[in-house]
Design a protein around this motif. Structure first.
Motif, PDB file in Angstrom:
ATOM      1  N   UNK A  67       7.660  -2.811   1.548  1.00  0.00           N
ATOM      2  CA  UNK A  67       7.383  -2.367   3.036  1.00  0.00           C
ATOM      3  C   UNK A  67       8.307  -1.604   3.801  1.00  0.00           C
ATOM      4  N   UNK A  68       9.710  -1.262   3.354  1.00  0.00           N
ATOM      5  CA  UNK A  68      10.576  -0.828   4.005  1.00  0.00           C
ATOM      6  C   UNK A  68      10.304   0.798   4.174  1.00  0.00           C
ATOM      7  N   UNK A  69       9.673   1.393   3.196  1.00  0.00           N
ATOM      8  CA  UNK A  69       9.522   2.762   3.182  1.00  0.00           C
ATOM      9  C   UNK A  69       7.874   3.007   3.581  1.00  0.00           C
ATOM     10  N   UNK A  70       7.567   3.453   4.744  1.00  0.00           N
ATOM     11  CA  UNK A  70       6.205   3.928   5.179  1.00  0.00           C
ATOM     12  C   UNK A  70       5.712   5.457   5.130  1.00  0.00           C
ATOM     13  N   UNK A  71       4.806   5.676   4.440  1.00  0.00           N
ATOM     14  CA  UNK A  71       4.355   7.022   4.080  1.00  0.00           C
ATOM     15  C   UNK A  71       3.871   7.731   5.541  1.00  0.00           C
ATOM     16  N   UNK A  72       4.423   8.766   6.089  1.00  0.00           N
ATOM     17  CA  UNK A  72       4.375   9.428   7.347  1.00  0.00           C
ATOM     18  C   UNK A  72       3.460  10.652   7.095  1.00  0.00           C
ATOM     19  N   UNK A  73       3.897  11.038   5.875  1.00  0.00           N
ATOM     20  CA  UNK A  73       3.223  12.676   5.441  1.00  0.00           C
ATOM     21  C   UNK A  73       2.985  12.810   4.226  1.00  0.00           C
ATOM     22  N   UNK A 118       0.793  -1.115   0.072  1.00  0.00           N
ATOM     23  CA  UNK A 118      -0.079   0.138   0.102  1.00  0.00           C
ATOM     24  C   UNK A 118       0.753   1.268   0.021  1.00  0.00           C
ATOM     25  N   UNK A 119       1.939   1.256   0.598  1.00  0.00           N
ATOM     26  CA  UNK A 119       2.582   2.512   0.803  1.00  0.00           C
ATOM     27  C   UNK A 119       3.355   2.792  -0.475  1.00  0.00           C
ATOM     28  N   UNK A 120       3.842   1.856  -1.061  1.00  0.00           N
ATOM     29  CA  UNK A 120       4.619   2.127  -2.541  1.00  0.00           C
ATOM     30  C   UNK A 120       3.678   2.674  -3.530  1.00  0.00           C
ATOM     31  N   UNK A 121       2.443   1.917  -3.383  1.00  0.00           N
ATOM     32  CA  UNK A 121       1.247   2.059  -4.624  1.00  0.00           C
ATOM     33  C   UNK A 121       0.759   3.740  -4.180  1.00  0.00           C
ATOM     34  N   UNK A 122       0.736   3.742  -3.049  1.00  0.00           N
ATOM     35  CA  UNK A 122       0.019   5.154  -2.761  1.00  0.00           C
ATOM     36  C   UNK A 122       1.017   6.189  -2.967  1.00  0.00           C
ATOM     37  N   UNK A 123       2.439   6.001  -2.955  1.00  0.00           N
ATOM     38  CA  UNK A 123       3.295   6.943  -3.394  1.00  0.00           C
ATOM     39  C   UNK A 123       3.277   7.186  -4.486  1.00  0.00           C
ATOM     40  N   UNK A 124       3.279   6.300  -5.622  1.00  0.00           N
ATOM     41  CA  UNK A 124       3.245   6.299  -6.987  1.00  0.00           C
ATOM     42  C   UNK A 124       1.728   7.133  -7.367  1.00  0.00           C
ATOM     43  N   UNK A 125       0.545   6.917  -6.872  1.00  0.00           N
ATOM     44  CA  UNK A 125      -0.253   7.759  -7.084  1.00  0.00           C
ATOM     45  C   UNK A 125      -0.217   9.143  -6.710  1.00  0.00           C
ATOM     46  N   UNK A 126       0.366   9.269  -5.576  1.00  0.00           N
ATOM     47  CA  UNK A 126       0.407  10.544  -4.984  1.00  0.00           C
ATOM     48  C   UNK A 126       1.345  11.476  -5.780  1.00  0.00           C
ATOM     49  N   UNK A 127       2.560  11.027  -6.128  1.00  0.00           N
ATOM     50  CA  UNK A 127       3.686  11.787  -7.016  1.00  0.00           C
ATOM     51  C   UNK A 127       2.866  11.807  -8.498  1.00  0.00           C
ATOM     52  N   UNK A 128       2.223  10.880  -8.951  1.00  0.00           N
ATOM     53  CA  UNK A 128       1.795  10.802 -10.452  1.00  0.00           C
ATOM     54  C   UNK A 128       0.681  12.330 -10.472  1.00  0.00           C
ATOM     55  N   UNK A 188       8.469   9.862   4.203  1.00  0.00           N
ATOM     56  CA  UNK A 188       8.576   8.645   4.893  1.00  0.00           C
ATOM     57  C   UNK A 188       9.052   8.570   6.262  1.00  0.00           C
ATOM     58  N   UNK A 189       8.383   7.600   6.956  1.00  0.00           N
ATOM     59  CA  UNK A 189       8.886   7.502   8.232  1.00  0.00           C
ATOM     60  C   UNK A 189      10.250   7.272   8.636  1.00  0.00           C
ATOM     61  N   UNK A 190      10.926   8.285   9.205  1.00  0.00           N
ATOM     62  CA  UNK A 190      12.241   8.015   9.622  1.00  0.00           C
ATOM     63  C   UNK A 190      13.134   8.968   8.672  1.00  0.00           C
ATOM     64  N   UNK A 191      12.476   9.743   7.851  1.00  0.00           N
ATOM     65  CA  UNK A 191      13.173  10.662   6.790  1.00  0.00           C
ATOM     66  C   UNK A 191      12.570  12.002   7.035  1.00  0.00           C
ATOM     67  N   UNK A 192      13.222  13.166   6.977  1.00  0.00           N
ATOM     68  CA  UNK A 192      12.915  14.419   6.673  1.00  0.00           C
ATOM     69  C   UNK A 192      12.704  15.047   5.577  1.00  0.00           C
ATOM     70  N   UNK A 193      13.382  14.374   4.543  1.00  0.00           N
ATOM     71  CA  UNK A 193      13.403  14.890   2.999  1.00  0.00           C
ATOM     72  C   UNK A 193      11.810  14.547   2.379  1.00  0.00           C
ATOM     73  N   UNK A 239      -2.644   2.767   4.389  1.00  0.00           N
ATOM     74  CA  UNK A 239      -1.498   3.336   5.170  1.00  0.00           C
ATOM     75  C   UNK A 239      -1.643   3.287   6.583  1.00  0.00           C
ATOM     76  N   UNK A 240      -0.731   2.754   7.233  1.00  0.00           N
ATOM     77  CA  UNK A 240      -0.798   2.525   8.773  1.00  0.00           C
ATOM     78  C   UNK A 240       0.037   3.488   9.692  1.00  0.00           C
ATOM     79  N   UNK A 241       0.839   4.301   8.882  1.00  0.00           N
ATOM     80  CA  UNK A 241       1.814   5.263   9.394  1.00  0.00           C
ATOM     81  C   UNK A 241       1.500   6.703   9.059  1.00  0.00           C
TER      82      UNK A 241
END
Length: 196
Positions: A79-85, A43-53, A60-65, A104-106
């Motif tokens: 599953x490594x990259x979890x959407x936080x914002x 879900x996180x990768x698929x949602x990332x692709x949708x949002x950026x598209x 992502x959780x644990x990242x500032x950028x 999205x759980x995070x």
């Protein structure tokens, strides 16, 4: 032989006055949910692709950028990259794509600024997503002309929402009643308004 085919193709093109319709159609295509892709990459990768598209950014959780480049999406184990914002400022996200948010759980924060397709139904959909009822802490809705009291009041089921910022929403008419209803269901919610 080729000439009649070109004429037929030209007849199918939208007229210049139909440009707005064309962009609406294209944005609807960008928001189409690919359930097979969600199963394939998570879900996180698929949602990332949708949002950026659609022109949004993710953090992502644990990242500032903030990630904004579709071609620069991180790779690695599923599953490594979890959407936080999510920062959907000036993006074309619309209700049609909101099924991407289900897994999205995070996700802790969402910013909706100048999103022409965001409407009450979108906020109602956010408020019904079980994962977001638990994880979402911060929500900003700015200059989204189709958002009214009804949509904002529906956010009362986001139990852990700590901060809600509302600005430049001309369809909101009963702000005091709206704030009272939200804070009654969630006393710790801080609501900041800039609606004049």
């Amino acid at each position: 032989m080729i000439f009649p085919r070109l004429v037929r193709q030209a007849q199918r093109l939208p007229p210049p006055s139909g440009r707005r319709h064309f962009w609406g159609w294209l944005n609807a295509v960008f928001n189409r949910v690919d359930y097979e892709r969600i199963k394939e990459v998570g879900p996180d990768r698929a949602a990332s692709e949708w949002l950026l598209r659609c022109g949004a950014k993710v953090r992502y959780k644990g990242f500032d950028k903030w990630q904004h480049d579709y071609n620069g999406l991180p790779t690695g184990p599923l599953g490594k990259y979890k959407i936080q914002g999510i920062d959907a400022s000036e993006s074309c996200i619309m209700y049609r794509g909101f099924d991407y948010l289900d897994g999205l759980e995070h996700l802790e924060e969402i910013k909706l600024c100048k999103c022409m397709y965001i409407e009450d139904a979108c906020l109602e959909r956010i408020s019904k997503i079980k994962n977001l009822q638990e994880s979402l802490q911060r929500l900003e809705i700015i200059t989204c002309g189709n958002v009214s009291d009804k949509g904002v009041i529906s956010l009362h089921s986001l139990r852990n929402l700590q901060y809600l910022f509302l600005s430049d929403l001309p369809a909101i008419k009963q702000r005091d009643v709206m704030v009272q209803l939200l804070q009654k269901s969630n006393p710790s919610l801080q609501v900041e308004l800039d609606l004049d």
